[in-house]
Motif scaffolding. Structure first.
Motif, PDB file in Angstrom:
ATOM      1  N   LEU A  92       0.725  -1.200  -0.062  1.00  0.00           N
ATOM      2  CA  LEU A  92      -0.130   0.040  -0.020  1.00  0.00           C
ATOM      3  C   LEU A  92       0.724   1.406  -0.031  1.00  0.00           C
ATOM      4  O   LEU A  92       1.891   1.239   0.489  1.00  0.00           O
ATOM      5  CB  LEU A  92      -0.993  -0.063   1.315  1.00  0.00           C
ATOM      6  CG  LEU A  92      -2.254  -0.751   1.010  1.00  0.00           C
ATOM      7  CD1 LEU A  92      -1.948  -2.209   0.673  1.00  0.00           C
ATOM      8  CD2 LEU A  92      -3.050  -0.429   2.330  1.00  0.00           C
ATOM      9  N   MET A 116      -0.966   2.338   9.620  1.00  0.00           N
ATOM     10  CA  MET A 116      -2.231   2.528   9.132  1.00  0.00           C
ATOM     11  C   MET A 116      -2.957   3.233  10.107  1.00  0.00           C
ATOM     12  O   MET A 116      -3.075   3.003  11.213  1.00  0.00           O
ATOM     13  CB  MET A 116      -2.941   1.104   9.034  1.00  0.00           C
ATOM     14  CG  MET A 116      -2.274   0.231   7.898  1.00  0.00           C
ATOM     15  SD  MET A 116      -2.156   0.783   6.164  1.00  0.00           S
ATOM     16  CE  MET A 116      -3.949   0.870   5.835  1.00  0.00           C
ATOM     17  N   CYS A 155      -3.675   4.060   4.734  1.00  0.00           N
ATOM     18  CA  CYS A 155      -2.425   4.030   4.939  1.00  0.00           C
ATOM     19  C   CYS A 155      -1.522   5.525   5.262  1.00  0.00           C
ATOM     20  O   CYS A 155      -1.719   6.316   4.481  1.00  0.00           O
ATOM     21  CB  CYS A 155      -1.967   3.554   3.656  1.00  0.00           C
ATOM     22  SG  CYS A 155      -0.307   2.949   3.726  1.00  0.00           S
ATOM     23  N   SER A 159       3.187   0.505   3.313  1.00  0.00           N
ATOM     24  CA  SER A 159       2.801  -0.291   4.566  1.00  0.00           C
ATOM     25  C   SER A 159       2.526  -1.619   3.666  1.00  0.00           C
ATOM     26  O   SER A 159       2.338  -1.951   2.471  1.00  0.00           O
ATOM     27  CB  SER A 159       1.650  -0.111   5.197  1.00  0.00           C
ATOM     28  OG  SER A 159       1.622   1.173   5.735  1.00  0.00           O
TER      29      SER A 159
END
Length: 316
Positions: A92, A116, A155, A159
């Motif tokens: 991500l 996150m 995010c 990640s």
């Protein structure tokens, strides 16, 4: 959603986070229950998906899930089946939103790299209420209770996530969750701290706890340091020691199964008042919650907050 310590946020974390919207009120949330099977609803053999992983990826997920309350209830063979069924790695970029508050949930996620942000709409504005980091999971409540997503998850930095689908969760994880939950209920329902809490409220609290196993001699908290976690002794013993100005010899106190510690630093926003070391052989099992979760839980359950405040002098 698994709750974790927040890093420094641009938006200051509120002291009280209102309960998530759902079809029914939070205190009336349905308990985890197994699906009924009979002549009209035949059980079929479930074949979980298998996504290839490197040995390092498998080992990393084993280490991460072994610290999660949801997965500690599983036998190792079942845990390996669950890990094999995790889809990923999902890479991500910052700003990508994985979960939208209010949506129907069909998967949970495990974080193995990055951060996150968990975001809730409060008074019409989106606020970051916590941050999930390596080792945390989120999205499980929608699977446990068939309720809408309690918050959005976005995010913050690049990640890596792993996704577990609802079918695998229902067929493999749910039974273990029920078993572990009942065990925790039998232990915590007799603890004075939770005497004024209803069974449903206690179930909600158990969902917010993480299980930690600490080896003998491990320092859990250290006097004078900042505190970010609250602990309940689930199995074994810990030894608390406090050095005072009046004596060079530390004052000692034993905490056994059902006892709690670490609340003073969170209630008073003060440094740790004592050190606590795992004293059981070969290990002690603890239930823990981070600062953000502690604030939310004690905000929602006033009887719990009142009990903790009224007993802050118990260490004297």
């Amino acid at each position: 959603m698994a709750e974790t310590d927040s890093e420094e946020e641009e938006v200051e974390e509120p002291d009280f986070i209102p309960p998530p919207p759902s079809v029914v009120a939070r205190t009336q949330r349905q308990s985890v229950s197994a699906e009924a099977f009979g002549e009209w609803n035949q059980r079929v053999i479930f074949e979980p998906p298998v996504y290839p992983k490197t040995p390092d990826q498998t080992q990393g997920l084993l280490e991460v899930t072994s610290r999660s309350f949801l997965f500690t209830s599983l036998e190792e063979k079942d845990l390996r089946v669950v890990i094999a069924a995790m889809k990923g790695p999902l890479l991500l970029e910052p700003g990508m939103r994985v979960i939208q508050e209010g949506d129907t949930g069909d998967a949970l996620y495990v974080v193995t790299e990055g951060q996150m942000d968990c975001i809730k709409v409060i008074d019409g504005a989106e606020l970051v209420v916590k941050t999930c980091t390596k080792g945390d999971l989120f999205g499980e409540l929608a699977l446990l209770y068939n309720c809408p997503r309690a918050a959005s998850v976005q995010c913050r930095e690049a990640s890596v996530l792993w996704e577990l689908d609802r079918a695998t969760f229902n067929n493999i994880v749910m039974e273990g969750v029920q078993r572990k939950r009942n065990q925790c209920l039998s232990v915590l329902s007799s603890v004075p701290l939770f005497q004024e809490i209803s069974r449903t409220e206690l179930e909600n609290i158990i969902d917010a706890l993480k299980m930690e196993r600490r080896p003998h001699g491990d320092v859990i908290i250290k006097q004078g340091e900042l505190g970010d976690h609250f602990y309940i002794v689930y199995e074994g013993q810990v030894m608390a020691s406090k050095v005072t100005q009046d004596s060079t010899d530390p004052v000692m106190m034993i905490h056994e199964a059902g006892d709690y510690f670490g609340e003073l630093a969170l209630i008073l926003d003060a440094p740790r008042a004592a050190s606590v070391v795992a004293s059981s052989e070969p290990e002690v099992c603890l239930l823990s919650m981070d600062r953000a979760t502690f604030k939310r839980i004690t905000g929602e359950h006033r009887a719990l907050h009142g009990y903790l405040e009224a007993n802050t002098n118990r260490y004297e």
